[in-house]
Design a protein around this motif. Structure first.
Motif, PDB file in Angstrom:
ATOM      1  N   THR A   1    -113.597  66.277  71.864  1.00 43.07           N
ATOM      2  CA  THR A   1    -114.244  65.807  73.084  1.00 43.07           C
ATOM      3  C   THR A   1    -113.218  65.766  74.217  1.00 43.07           C
ATOM      4  O   THR A   1    -112.047  65.536  73.954  1.00 43.07           O
ATOM      5  CB  THR A   1    -114.897  64.425  72.850  1.00 43.07           C
ATOM      6  OG1 THR A   1    -115.741  64.124  73.934  1.00 43.07           O
ATOM      7  CG2 THR A   1    -113.894  63.329  72.632  1.00 43.07           C
TER       8      THR A   1
ATOM      9  N   GLN B   1    -119.171  61.721  71.141  1.00 41.12           N
ATOM     10  CA  GLN B   1    -118.536  62.391  72.271  1.00 41.12           C
ATOM     11  C   GLN B   1    -119.467  62.413  73.476  1.00 41.12           C
ATOM     12  O   GLN B   1    -119.033  62.285  74.611  1.00 41.12           O
ATOM     13  CB  GLN B   1    -118.036  63.794  71.916  1.00 41.12           C
ATOM     14  CG  GLN B   1    -119.091  64.888  71.931  1.00 41.12           C
ATOM     15  CD  GLN B   1    -119.836  65.025  70.641  1.00 41.12           C
ATOM     16  OE1 GLN B   1    -119.890  64.117  69.838  1.00 41.12           O
ATOM     17  NE2 GLN B   1    -120.447  66.166  70.425  1.00 41.12           N
TER      18      GLN B   1
ATOM     19  N   GLU C   1    -118.641  60.741  77.167  1.00 46.69           N
ATOM     20  CA  GLU C   1    -118.726  61.517  78.403  1.00 46.69           C
ATOM     21  C   GLU C   1    -119.661  60.876  79.407  1.00 46.69           C
ATOM     22  O   GLU C   1    -119.385  60.884  80.606  1.00 46.69           O
ATOM     23  CB  GLU C   1    -119.134  62.947  78.099  1.00 46.69           C
ATOM     24  CG  GLU C   1    -118.043  63.724  77.399  1.00 46.69           C
ATOM     25  CD  GLU C   1    -118.440  65.143  77.031  1.00 46.69           C
ATOM     26  OE1 GLU C   1    -119.448  65.649  77.551  1.00 46.69           O
ATOM     27  OE2 GLU C   1    -117.731  65.740  76.213  1.00 46.69           O
TER      28      GLU C   1
END
Length: 132
Positions: free
Chosen positions: A7, A124, A128
């Motif tokens: 990630t 991930q 984000e």
């Protein structure tokens, strides 16, 4: 550790050069129960051994171990709110993630894997969306 991913995944897959990134390992069920009983240092060691085995070469047998600057272990099984769960696509849900991601007024914003359109929902994606 049966599932590993990098990630920020969307940026990595787009071929962006990045100064740093995260490797995320996901373990569930009985394996998670076994890992939970180990000291954190041993879990860290096991993940690095696995990454070294995947990415090692004759020139550098331990690239993950050499580059690692730290670890964070989150045990969702012990989290009263998550209870070890994460989202997954459901029948009829196509196109609904932007609706979930839309702010409510100017003060309430939703983040998390269920609001991420760019990659498979999991940790991930949650990480984000927390930056948006």
């Amino acid at each position: 550790i049966p599932e590993l991913w990098l990630t920020p995944a969307a940026r990595c897959l787009a071929g962006e050069k990045m100064e740093s990134y995260y490797w995320v390992g996901f373990v569930s069920g009985e394996r998670a129960d076994r890992l939970r009983r180990l000291p954190q240092a041993e879990v860290n060691r096991k993940m690095l051994l696995q990454l070294d085995a995947i990415f090692g070469s004759t020139e550098n047998k331990h690239p993950a171990s050499d580059a690692c600057t730290g670890f964070l272990i989150a045990d969702w099984g012990l989290d009263a709110l998550a209870k070890g769960a994460y989202t997954h696509p459901a029948l009829g849900a196509h196109g609904q993630r932007p609706i979930l991601a839309a702010p409510e007024g100017s003060k309430l914003f939703f983040v998390g894997e269920a609001t991420q359109e760019g990659c498979n929902p999991c940790i991930q994606a949650a990480m984000e969306t927390g930056a948006r």
